[in-house]
Design a protein around this motif. Structure first.
Motif, PDB file in Angstrom:
ATOM      1  N   LEU A  30       0.876  -1.185   0.000  1.00 36.42           N
ATOM      2  CA  LEU A  30       0.000   0.000   0.000  1.00 36.42           C
ATOM      3  C   LEU A  30       0.902   1.221   0.000  1.00 36.42           C
ATOM      4  N   ASN A  31       0.598   2.189  -0.833  1.00 35.38           N
ATOM      5  CA  ASN A  31       1.611   3.199  -1.114  1.00 35.38           C
ATOM      6  C   ASN A  31       1.064   4.626  -1.125  1.00 35.38           C
ATOM      7  N   ARG A  32       0.475   5.027  -0.004  1.00 35.59           N
ATOM      8  CA  ARG A  32       0.103   6.441   0.197  1.00 35.59           C
ATOM      9  C   ARG A  32       0.638   6.826   1.578  1.00 35.59           C
ATOM     10  N   PRO A  33       1.961   6.773   1.745  1.00 36.92           N
ATOM     11  CA  PRO A  33       2.517   6.902   3.099  1.00 36.92           C
ATOM     12  C   PRO A  33       2.130   8.209   3.790  1.00 36.92           C
ATOM     13  N   ASN A  37      -1.381   5.278   4.208  1.00 43.16           N
ATOM     14  CA  ASN A  37      -1.888   4.250   3.271  1.00 43.16           C
ATOM     15  C   ASN A  37      -3.382   3.981   3.437  1.00 43.16           C
ATOM     16  N   SER A  38      -4.130   5.050   3.802  1.00 45.07           N
ATOM     17  CA  SER A  38      -5.578   4.845   3.956  1.00 45.07           C
ATOM     18  C   SER A  38      -6.205   4.581   2.581  1.00 45.07           C
ATOM     19  N   PHE A  39      -7.335   3.884   2.640  1.00 43.48           N
ATOM     20  CA  PHE A  39      -8.001   3.438   1.403  1.00 43.48           C
ATOM     21  C   PHE A  39      -8.715   4.589   0.700  1.00 43.48           C
ATOM     22  N   THR A  40      -8.482   4.698  -0.595  1.00 44.86           N
ATOM     23  CA  THR A  40      -9.279   5.588  -1.448  1.00 44.86           C
ATOM     24  C   THR A  40      -9.987   4.706  -2.477  1.00 44.86           C
ATOM     25  N   HIS A  44      -8.638   1.108  -4.006  1.00 49.52           N
ATOM     26  CA  HIS A  44      -9.462  -0.100  -4.138  1.00 49.52           C
ATOM     27  C   HIS A  44      -9.428  -0.621  -5.580  1.00 49.52           C
ATOM     28  N   ALA A  45      -9.501   0.294  -6.545  1.00 48.04           N
ATOM     29  CA  ALA A  45      -9.506  -0.137  -7.954  1.00 48.04           C
ATOM     30  C   ALA A  45      -8.177  -0.816  -8.294  1.00 48.04           C
ATOM     31  N   THR A  98     -19.431  -2.620  -2.283  1.00 43.58           N
ATOM     32  CA  THR A  98     -18.795  -2.612  -3.609  1.00 43.58           C
ATOM     33  C   THR A  98     -17.272  -2.652  -3.553  1.00 43.58           C
ATOM     34  N   ARG A  99     -16.676  -2.221  -2.412  1.00 50.52           N
ATOM     35  CA  ARG A  99     -15.208  -2.182  -2.365  1.00 50.52           C
ATOM     36  C   ARG A  99     -14.627  -3.099  -1.288  1.00 50.52           C
ATOM     37  N   TYR A 100     -15.028  -2.904  -0.030  1.00 50.46           N
ATOM     38  CA  TYR A 100     -14.390  -3.680   1.054  1.00 50.46           C
ATOM     39  C   TYR A 100     -14.753  -5.168   0.988  1.00 50.46           C
ATOM     40  N   ARG A 101     -16.034  -5.456   0.773  1.00 48.44           N
ATOM     41  CA  ARG A 101     -16.453  -6.864   0.745  1.00 48.44           C
ATOM     42  C   ARG A 101     -15.689  -7.669  -0.310  1.00 48.44           C
ATOM     43  N   PRO A 102     -15.656  -7.217  -1.594  1.00 51.29           N
ATOM     44  CA  PRO A 102     -14.891  -8.015  -2.567  1.00 51.29           C
ATOM     45  C   PRO A 102     -13.412  -8.101  -2.233  1.00 51.29           C
TER      46      PRO A 102
END
Ligand code: T3D
Length: 274
Positions: A30-33, A37-40, A44-45, A98-102
């Protein structure tokens, strides 16, 4: 079995994660230091695209998930959510569905070991991502924070499923309600993670796990993962049935033959993952 070429970030269009496949072992960083690295949505894409590649990879032998910088993942990027206007009500189910579950279900279903190497704090859905992995290593300065209650939410992305199974309901409840940090050492003592390692051992740990997965009995790993994951929903008799079926299949593998020969010849086995 063919090895799979490295997937460089630039050429493959990854920006919020780094993704590589070396010796048939995937690595997602994950690369948003700057935002821990929080999810956007974009991250997710990219994760979904990396999983497409991993799922299509025939010779895959494992996956490592880690983070860049001082955090592993701080959960949902809260700056993607505008502060609600007075009286506004939000439907949070869409992102979860749509994002976390998959993401979480696809990671669990990968037929190879998924190893998380926590390089720093794992909070909110970032903690759930770590817990969705099959094995967790963590540097000693890493910590878990069930940050959800601080913003009026419950642990999601599978958090309420993983936590009580791993640490029991008392610890799960305390962590979920009060959102206090759980250090890597505490997590190790609780059985939330496999092993805490010194911070300076991060790179060596990543390299060692990659080498272990690349040379491991992949089908035996996959069977163990399947059986252990199935166990909580099975009776002992059902688990016997599953173990027997899986062990019969493993008895026909090259790696079983090699393991038995290596034992008899008093040498280390050279597994091929087949
Ligand atoms: O909305 C939905 O879709 C519902 C789904 C929800 C899923 C969830 O994950 S909800 C939970 C969301 N996550 C959090 O609430 C965690 C928020 N962050 C924290 O509590 C703390 O940052 C940490 C405990 C993770 C780490 O603390 P610390 O002191 O080590 O770091 P820091 O200074 O708080 O953070 C460093 C920077 O990252 C800071 O930015 P700045 O001030 O340097 O510009 C901070 O704002 C930013 N950051 C940290 N977490 C997030 C974040 N930015 C955006 N979103 C974050 N989640």
């Amino acid at each position: 079995m063919n090895d799979v070429a490295d997937v460089g970030n630039g050429e493959a269009g990854y920006a919020q994660i780094r993704f590589s496949l070396r010796r048939c072992v995937g690595r997602i960083t994950l690369n948003r230091p700057e935002r821990l690295n929080s999810f956007t949505e974009a991250m997710h894409a990219e994760l979904a695209r990396a999983l497409d590649t991993l799922e299509a990879c025939e010779g895959l032998r494992g996956l490592i998930v880690t983070g860049a910088g001082r955090g592993f993942c701080a959960g949902q990027d809260l700056s993607e959510r505008k502060p609600p206007a007075a009286g506004e009500r939000r439907d949070l189910s869409v992102g979860l569905e749509t994002r976390y579950r998959p993401l979480i279900l696809r990671l669990r279903a990968l037929p190879v070991p998924v190893v998380c190497v926590l390089n720093g704090v794992a909070a909110g859905a970032g903690a759930s991502l770590a817990l969705a992995c099959d094995v967790i290593y963590a540097v000693e300065s890493a910590r878990f924070v069930q940050a959800f209650s601080k913003i009026g939410l419950l642990p999601d992305a599978g958090g309420t499923w993983f936590l009580p199974r791993l640490v029991g309901s008392a610890r799960a409840m305390g962590a979920a309600l009060f959102g206090e940090s759980v250090s890597a050492r505490q997590a190790e003592a609780w059985g939330l993670i496999w092993r805490a390692v010194p911070d300076e051992a991060l790179a060596a740990t990543l390299a060692e796990i990659e080498a272990t997965l690349a040379a491991g009995p992949t089908r035996a790993y996959a069977a163990a993962k399947q059986a252990l994951h199935a166990s909580s929903g099975n009776t002992l008799a059902q688990q016997f049935d599953l173990e027997t079926r899986l062990q019969r299949e493993l008895g026909y593998t090259d790696d079983y033959l090699e393991g038995m020969r290596a034992f008899a010849e008093k040498r280390p086995p050279a597994f091929t993952g087949t």
